[in-house]
Design a protein around this motif. Structure first.
Motif, PDB file in Angstrom:
ATOM      1  N   MET A  75      46.169  45.355  30.176  1.00  0.00           N
ATOM      2  CA  MET A  75      45.942  44.733  28.874  1.00  0.00           C
ATOM      3  C   MET A  75      45.212  45.668  27.926  1.00  0.00           C
ATOM      4  SD  MET A  75      44.942  40.964  30.121  1.00  0.00           S
ATOM      5  CE  MET A  75      44.953  40.937  31.883  1.00  0.00           C
ATOM      6  N   GLU A  86      35.783  34.402  25.354  1.00  0.00           N
ATOM      7  CA  GLU A  86      37.038  35.102  25.125  1.00  0.00           C
ATOM      8  C   GLU A  86      37.265  36.138  26.217  1.00  0.00           C
ATOM      9  OE1 GLU A  86      37.481  38.026  22.230  1.00  0.00           O
ATOM     10  OE2 GLU A  86      39.358  37.243  21.436  1.00  0.00           O
ATOM     11  N   GLY A  87      36.197  36.920  26.503  1.00  0.00           N
ATOM     12  CA  GLY A  87      36.287  37.902  27.573  1.00  0.00           C
ATOM     13  C   GLY A  87      36.614  37.242  28.905  1.00  0.00           C
ATOM     14  N   ARG A  93      28.446  42.613  37.456  1.00  0.00           N
ATOM     15  CA  ARG A  93      29.232  43.254  36.411  1.00  0.00           C
ATOM     16  C   ARG A  93      28.892  42.635  35.049  1.00  0.00           C
ATOM     17  NH1 ARG A  93      31.621  45.514  33.278  1.00  0.00           N
ATOM     18  NH2 ARG A  93      33.568  45.110  32.207  1.00  0.00           N
ATOM     19  N   SER A 128      37.123  43.881  29.364  1.00  0.00           N
ATOM     20  CA  SER A 128      37.221  42.514  29.882  1.00  0.00           C
ATOM     21  C   SER A 128      38.123  42.391  31.100  1.00  0.00           C
ATOM     22  CB  SER A 128      37.748  41.579  28.801  1.00  0.00           C
ATOM     23  OG  SER A 128      37.051  41.770  27.614  1.00  0.00           O
ATOM     24  N   VAL A 172      36.968  43.287  36.803  1.00  0.00           N
ATOM     25  CA  VAL A 172      36.404  42.099  37.417  1.00  0.00           C
ATOM     26  C   VAL A 172      35.110  42.389  38.171  1.00  0.00           C
ATOM     27  CG1 VAL A 172      36.860  40.247  39.053  1.00  0.00           C
ATOM     28  CG2 VAL A 172      38.693  41.103  37.621  1.00  0.00           C
ATOM     29  N   VAL A 177      52.293  33.988  35.597  1.00  0.00           N
ATOM     30  CA  VAL A 177      50.902  33.537  35.435  1.00  0.00           C
ATOM     31  C   VAL A 177      50.368  33.757  34.030  1.00  0.00           C
ATOM     32  CG1 VAL A 177      50.021  33.622  37.769  1.00  0.00           C
ATOM     33  CG2 VAL A 177      50.111  35.718  36.440  1.00  0.00           C
ATOM     34  N   LYS A 190      55.723  37.736  33.146  1.00  0.00           N
ATOM     35  CA  LYS A 190      54.897  37.471  34.309  1.00  0.00           C
ATOM     36  C   LYS A 190      54.466  36.015  34.250  1.00  0.00           C
ATOM     37  CE  LYS A 190      51.600  39.673  37.138  1.00  0.00           C
ATOM     38  NZ  LYS A 190      51.158  40.886  37.717  1.00  0.00           N
ATOM     39  N   ILE A 193      40.303  36.574  29.257  1.00  0.00           N
ATOM     40  CA  ILE A 193      41.035  37.804  29.588  1.00  0.00           C
ATOM     41  C   ILE A 193      40.814  38.167  31.051  1.00  0.00           C
ATOM     42  CG2 ILE A 193      41.255  40.258  29.102  1.00  0.00           C
ATOM     43  CD1 ILE A 193      40.437  39.643  26.245  1.00  0.00           C
ATOM     44  N   MET A 194      39.544  38.021  31.489  1.00  0.00           N
ATOM     45  CA  MET A 194      39.246  38.377  32.877  1.00  0.00           C
ATOM     46  C   MET A 194      40.001  37.471  33.852  1.00  0.00           C
ATOM     47  SD  MET A 194      35.726  38.533  35.023  1.00  0.00           S
ATOM     48  CE  MET A 194      34.791  39.888  34.403  1.00  0.00           C
ATOM     49  N   MET A 219      30.837  39.983  40.660  1.00  0.00           N
ATOM     50  CA  MET A 219      31.188  39.677  39.273  1.00  0.00           C
ATOM     51  C   MET A 219      29.939  39.471  38.418  1.00  0.00           C
ATOM     52  SD  MET A 219      34.472  37.229  39.882  1.00  0.00           S
ATOM     53  CE  MET A 219      34.723  36.827  38.176  1.00  0.00           C
ATOM     54  N   TRP A 248      32.120  35.164  22.333  1.00  0.00           N
ATOM     55  CA  TRP A 248      32.635  36.469  22.742  1.00  0.00           C
ATOM     56  C   TRP A 248      32.856  36.515  24.250  1.00  0.00           C
ATOM     57  CZ3 TRP A 248      30.066  41.523  20.495  1.00  0.00           C
ATOM     58  CH2 TRP A 248      31.018  42.541  20.503  1.00  0.00           C
ATOM     59  N   MET A 303      48.688  48.491  43.959  1.00  0.00           N
ATOM     60  CA  MET A 303      49.536  47.434  44.513  1.00  0.00           C
ATOM     61  C   MET A 303      50.997  47.868  44.587  1.00  0.00           C
ATOM     62  SD  MET A 303      47.876  43.947  43.032  1.00  0.00           S
ATOM     63  CE  MET A 303      47.803  44.299  41.312  1.00  0.00           C
ATOM     64  N   PHE A 325      37.720  34.250  15.676  1.00  0.00           N
ATOM     65  CA  PHE A 325      38.198  34.854  16.927  1.00  0.00           C
ATOM     66  C   PHE A 325      39.698  34.716  17.127  1.00  0.00           C
ATOM     67  CE2 PHE A 325      34.816  36.505  19.647  1.00  0.00           C
ATOM     68  CZ  PHE A 325      33.727  36.222  18.853  1.00  0.00           C
ATOM     69  N   ALA A 340      52.768  39.283  41.560  1.00  0.00           N
ATOM     70  CA  ALA A 340      51.518  40.026  41.396  1.00  0.00           C
ATOM     71  C   ALA A 340      51.687  41.455  41.882  1.00  0.00           C
ATOM     72  CB  ALA A 340      50.386  39.338  42.151  1.00  0.00           C
ATOM     73  N   ASP A 380      42.833  36.018  33.274  1.00  0.00           N
ATOM     74  CA  ASP A 380      44.230  36.475  33.248  1.00  0.00           C
ATOM     75  C   ASP A 380      44.403  37.704  34.118  1.00  0.00           C
ATOM     76  OD1 ASP A 380      45.410  34.590  31.742  1.00  0.00           O
ATOM     77  OD2 ASP A 380      45.311  35.702  29.840  1.00  0.00           O
ATOM     78  N   SER A 381      43.457  38.632  33.968  1.00  0.00           N
ATOM     79  CA  SER A 381      43.546  39.866  34.728  1.00  0.00           C
ATOM     80  C   SER A 381      43.454  39.591  36.230  1.00  0.00           C
ATOM     81  CB  SER A 381      42.446  40.812  34.260  1.00  0.00           C
ATOM     82  OG  SER A 381      42.059  41.693  35.264  1.00  0.00           O
ATOM     83  N   MET A 382      42.606  38.612  36.604  1.00  0.00           N
ATOM     84  CA  MET A 382      42.470  38.281  38.023  1.00  0.00           C
ATOM     85  C   MET A 382      43.749  37.661  38.568  1.00  0.00           C
ATOM     86  SD  MET A 382      38.604  36.792  38.105  1.00  0.00           S
ATOM     87  CE  MET A 382      38.514  36.409  39.843  1.00  0.00           C
ATOM     88  N   ARG A 383      44.268  36.683  37.815  1.00  0.00           N
ATOM     89  CA  ARG A 383      45.477  36.013  38.303  1.00  0.00           C
ATOM     90  C   ARG A 383      46.664  36.955  38.318  1.00  0.00           C
ATOM     91  NH1 ARG A 383      46.888  31.224  35.116  1.00  0.00           N
ATOM     92  NH2 ARG A 383      45.868  32.420  33.484  1.00  0.00           N
ATOM     93  N   SER A 384      46.722  37.840  37.300  1.00  0.00           N
ATOM     94  CA  SER A 384      47.874  38.735  37.265  1.00  0.00           C
ATOM     95  C   SER A 384      47.806  39.740  38.400  1.00  0.00           C
ATOM     96  CB  SER A 384      47.991  39.414  35.904  1.00  0.00           C
ATOM     97  OG  SER A 384      47.576  40.741  35.951  1.00  0.00           O
ATOM     98  N   ARG A 385      46.629  39.902  38.986  1.00  0.00           N
ATOM     99  CA  ARG A 385      46.535  40.774  40.157  1.00  0.00           C
ATOM    100  C   ARG A 385      46.487  39.952  41.440  1.00  0.00           C
ATOM    101  NH1 ARG A 385      42.020  45.032  39.369  1.00  0.00           N
ATOM    102  NH2 ARG A 385      41.182  43.831  37.664  1.00  0.00           N
ATOM    103  N   GLY A 386      47.010  38.754  41.365  1.00  0.00           N
ATOM    104  CA  GLY A 386      47.251  37.990  42.583  1.00  0.00           C
ATOM    105  C   GLY A 386      46.068  37.200  43.101  1.00  0.00           C
ATOM    106  N   TYR A 387      45.015  37.036  42.281  1.00  0.00           N
ATOM    107  CA  TYR A 387      43.888  36.247  42.764  1.00  0.00           C
ATOM    108  C   TYR A 387      44.314  34.793  42.893  1.00  0.00           C
ATOM    109  CZ  TYR A 387      39.260  34.323  43.312  1.00  0.00           C
ATOM    110  OH  TYR A 387      38.169  33.668  43.803  1.00  0.00           O
ATOM    111  N   ASN A 422      43.281  40.555  47.138  1.00  0.00           N
ATOM    112  CA  ASN A 422      43.947  39.304  46.780  1.00  0.00           C
ATOM    113  C   ASN A 422      45.266  39.116  47.509  1.00  0.00           C
ATOM    114  OD1 ASN A 422      41.934  38.722  44.997  1.00  0.00           O
ATOM    115  ND2 ASN A 422      42.989  39.661  43.267  1.00  0.00           N
TER     116      ASN A 422
END
Lengths: 583, 300
Positions: free
Chosen positions: A89, B196-197, B147, A94, A97, A55, A53, B200-201, B144, B193, A159, A455, A82, B203-210, A111
């Protein structure tokens, strides 16, 4: 032409351009296949998934290409990607959103710019398919881990992707939620024909269902084939990965040579407990099963004479108006024992641990540590050299920028500041480690990680670093909260060895865990926690031998023949004894 | 978790809800005529009791206390007014001033009441929906943030408890300096922390087309005919009220003599009537619903 083609793909990070994280990987995946990707932590699984992917692809040097239906992935615009490639993940928390379940379901559709009508239909459809209606209006924060991960899956499925990629989706879930989740993924694959690519530590639930299993090692694909052939290959190569395969496969190959099976006949290899049971029954057909050689029977003592931890009638609730969480919890942990408590989610196990380390105060009952009332300890005395707890999430212990500083923090404020200053002036290598730290770091096998940021470590490494930190308080009693959560089999083994060493030094260990296999193998005593109390305690073989559901795969597979055989080794050994007696 | 209140008006579109509450609160703040204030308090309390049942009593107690304090205190400072009731510390305590204080206290109580009702009806979902209508991007950010906050609180607790279980959180004997130091350490963990979160968030947003192009906003609420009717009714009533107010219906003077329009005045009567009807809308809706269900049930 394959659906997804990965052609001679290599990848390296800019930090270390010579080390290929992916080393000439070539994989073909057909439409609608269920593909399992496995390998040790750090073998490049996630890196490979991220290449699918655009992105998510990290910065770095890349050669080779990824084709989707014959078109290079780079030429497919992000919006199409997308929608067509869904990615779930590892961390359920995390990824979410928005604050509401309904909003999260709609997020991807928003989106992509869908109109109200389509969004309504899709959201409604997904909520019904995944059984989300009853919590559709809830705040995300109120959901359990399993529900959160299901929500992540549903919001991606809204989607309508053709390909679903899942990166260790169940590593943070308890076993029941995990198998629910994996069943849902399987259902999606069967009912919608969505191509699934999944990485997992727990192969039991997915290995048999896979059309193709890909095994990676150090960035290379070492084998890709159907599950039975992969099992055979790993056995032949004597690979470390063999130990990660489901119990039936391991037991089969453990017995195969002695029993004189034809190794090329893959049809007989059992993948599930059901197949394993049938196979064992056939093997023993018409033959007498040797009775269990009585080990010197150690009588189980209900009352320990000099327990390290003793709870008697402990009651607790979080608020006056809320229901009780601990309902007369009573049990003893013998000195120097590894005591494991198993039980479902929300039965109060973690609350019980909190009570022992005084995070919460029970309103009734007695709690003794080393025969002394818990309340009579000063906090300084209790947590220095007496009692310590390794939290469920190791990250909650990390406050510094390197592992070394992390450990030095435990020496006290002044000492830590002195070391920090010295390292700053003389350089990392030139300041010798404190002797205690060196010992503990060696014991936990983190000497090579001292320079890293906590980390940046993998789950298992973080776990050991946190453990090292906890051990620097030199506890006589160690509490562990879900110690094997999210770490793979190899790290589990390493972790267990550390626990064994601690036990030899006389440390008492009380752990709370969902991991039945781990408890069966390493605990001295196992207790079942249910409805706020410990229902039964026994030695692992008897405890799991008597359970029919809450027990190991090896036991479920062999319980109709052997009594109290609970680990793979037990079953293999008993099979071999029997086979020998027939000769 | 916040409670879901069983109320008919709550099922209307947030836009309808917000118009009503804006009306009730803004008018309540401007009308200092005792009759209008009285109407506002009484209806506000009725609605609050419908929504919260017995639990409104606790709030009522506080309101009563506030009302009494404001009423009694005002004449102590405000010495003007023609009718002297008695003298306090050798200063006049006048009737006019007392009535003025009571009106002010009443106004405060009425506004409190309306805000309490607002809190029951306007959930964060509805609030965000309305914001989204005005500025779409803000609504996502708000969501957000809502959340993030509980998430951070949870993590802070987790870190603090983890540190206390290895004896690194200090105890009652530790100095203030140490406490501050411990606090900073918890904060620093929380930061890394969360960062880091955050990655990930993202990534999750962009991977869902944001950010992949035009974005729409999912509306959980429908705007149907009943909403339109209700808004028209409200608009009509508000026009009447404002017209009457412009004609002096809500005028009231307290000092030095009480001087206000009273029921003899046509505008005043009409204004009070329209005001009461406007405020009673949710109560009417609840009664209507109750009757409807009675009838439906009797038919079964």
């Amino acid at each position: 032409m394959a659906h997804i083609t990965i052609k001679d793909l290599s990848f390296s990070y800019p930090v270390d351009p010579d080390r290929l994280v992916l080393d000439h990987v070539s994989v073909d995946i057909e439409q609608g296949q269920y593909v399992t990707l496995c390998g040790k932590s750090g073998c490049g699984k996630t890196t490979l998934l991220n290449q699918l992917k655009t992105v998510l692809t990290p910065n770095g040097k890349r050669t080779g290409e990824v084709l989707l239906d014959g078109v290079s992935l780079d030429q497919i615009d992000l919006r199409t990607q997308a929608a067509t490639i869904g990615y779930v993940m590892q961390d359920p928390d995390s990824q979410i959103v928005t604050d509401k379940v309904w909003h999260e379901l709609a997020f991807g559709l928003e989106n992509l710019g869908f109109d109200q009508r389509t969004m309504r239909t899709r959201v409604a459809e997904m909520a019904s398919y995944f059984g989300i209606q009853s919590w559709f209006h809830k705040d995300v924060e109120e959901l359990s881990g399993g529900q959160k991960q299901l929500l992540n899956l549903a919001s991606i499925m809204a989607m309508q992707p053709n390909i679903l990629i899942l990166d260790e989706p169940t590593s943070q879930l308890d076993p029941i939620a995990a198998s629910d989740f994996l069943n849902t993924v399987r259902k999606i694959n069967l009912e919608l024909g969505t191509t699934i690519i999944i990485t997992e530590h727990r192969l039991e639930d997915i290995f048999h269902a896979s059309d193709k299993v890909i095994v990676m090692e150090k960035g290379k694909v070492i084998v890709q084939d159907e599950p039975k052939a992969v099992g055979r290959y790993l056995k032949d190569e004597n690979s470390e990965m063999f130990a990660a395969l489901p119990a039936p496969v391991q037991i089969y190959y453990g017995v195969a040579k002695e029993a004189g099976f034809d190794m090329d006949d893959l049809k007989r290899v059992p993948l599930t407990v059901r197949e394993g049971r049938t196979w064992l029954s056939e093997l023993f057909e018409g033959k007498e099963v040797l009775p269990l050689k009585e080990k010197e029977d150690v009588p189980v003592k209900d009352v320990e004479e000099d327990p390290a931890i003793s709870l008697k009638d402990v009651w607790f609730r979080y608020d006056r108006d809320l229901p009780d969480v601990l309902k007369g919890t009573t049990f003893d942990v013998g000195r120097g024992k590894i005591f494991a408590l198993v039980g479902g989610n929300g039965t109060g196990k973690s609350t019980m641990l909190k009570a022992i380390c005084r995070s919460i105060r029970p309103y009734r009952g007695k709690l003794l540590i080393d025969g002394k009332k818990l309340d009579s300890y000063k906090s300084g005395d209790l947590f220095k050299g007496k009692l310590a707890m390794l939290p469920q999430d190791p990250k909650s212990l990390f406050v510094k920028t390197t592992v070394r500083e992390e450990l030095e923090e435990m020496l006290g404020t002044k000492e830590a500041a002195r070391y920090e200053k010295e390292v700053e002036i003389k350089g990392f290598e030139n300041v010798p480690l404190d002797e205690r730290i060196r010992q503990v770091a060696e014991e936990c096998d983190i000497l090579h990680l001292l320079k890293s940021h906590p980390f940046d470590l993998s789950g298992g490494e973080q776990q050991r670093t946190a453990l090292a930190k906890v051990l620097l308080t030199e506890p006589k009693i160690l509490l562990l909260d879900e110690p094997t959560k999210g770490i793979d089999n190899f790290f589990k083994l390493q972790f267990a060895n550390i626990l064994r060493k601690l036990q030899e030094r006389g440390v008492t260990i009380l752990m709370v865990s969902h991991d039945v296999e781990f408890c069966a193998r390493y605990a001295d005593q196992v207790g079942m926690f249910f409805d706020g109390d410990v229902i039964t305690t026994n030695t692992p073989d008897k405890f799991f031998g008597q359970n029919s559901f809450y027990t190991t795969a090896a036991n479920r597979m062999s319980r109709h023949l052997f009594t109290n055989a609970i680990t793979d080794e037990d079953v293999i050994q008993r099979c071999l004894e029997n086979i020998q007696s027939w000769k | 978790m916040r409670e879901i209140y069983k109320d008919e008006f709550a099922t209307y579109n947030p836009i309808t809800n917000i118009i009503y509450f804006l009306g009730a609160i803004i008018l309540g703040m401007f009308f200092i005529h005792p009759v209008f204030v009285g109407v506002s308090i009484i209806i506000g309390l009725i609605y609050l009791f419908i929504l919260k049942k017995k639990r409104a009593l606790r709030e009522l107690l506080f309101m009563l206390l506030m009302f009494v304090v404001i009423s009694v205190i005002n004449p102590v400072f405000n010495l003007l007014g023609a009718t002297v009731l008695f003298r306090l510390f050798n200063r006049p305590y006048t009737l006019e001033s007392l009535i003025y204080g009571m009106t002010l206290g009443g106004m405060a109580v009425a506004i409190l009441c309306w805000f309490a009702c607002y809190n029951c009806i306007m959930t964060s979902d509805k609030f965000i929906y309305i914001f989204g209508k005005i500025i779409p991007s803000v609504s996502l950010i708000l969501s957000m943030i809502l959340r993030l906050i509980p998430n951070l609180t949870k993590k802070t607790k987790q870190i603090a408890s983890a540190r206390s279980c290895i004896g690194m959180a200090g105890d009652s004997s530790s100095s203030r300096m140490e406490k501050v130091r411990n606090g900073t350490l918890v904060l620093s963990t929380l930061t890394s922390w969360s960062l880091e979160g955050g990655i990930i968030m993202a990534d999750s947003m962009r991977s869902r087309g944001y950010g992949s192009g035009k974005r729409t906003t999912f509306a959980k609420y429908r705007f149907d005919a009943r909403n339109l009717v209700l808004i028209l009714v409200m608009a009509f009533l508000l026009t009447v009220i404002i017209f009457c107010a412009a004609k002096g219906a809500t005028q009231a003077e307290y000092i030095p003599y009480l001087m206000m329009s009273w029921f003899g005045d046509i505008y005043m009567s009409l204004g009070v009537l329209a005001y009461a009807v406007f405020l009673l809308i949710p109560v009417f809706l609840d009664i209507k619903e109750m009757i409807k269900w009675r009838i439906l049930r009797s038919k079964i």
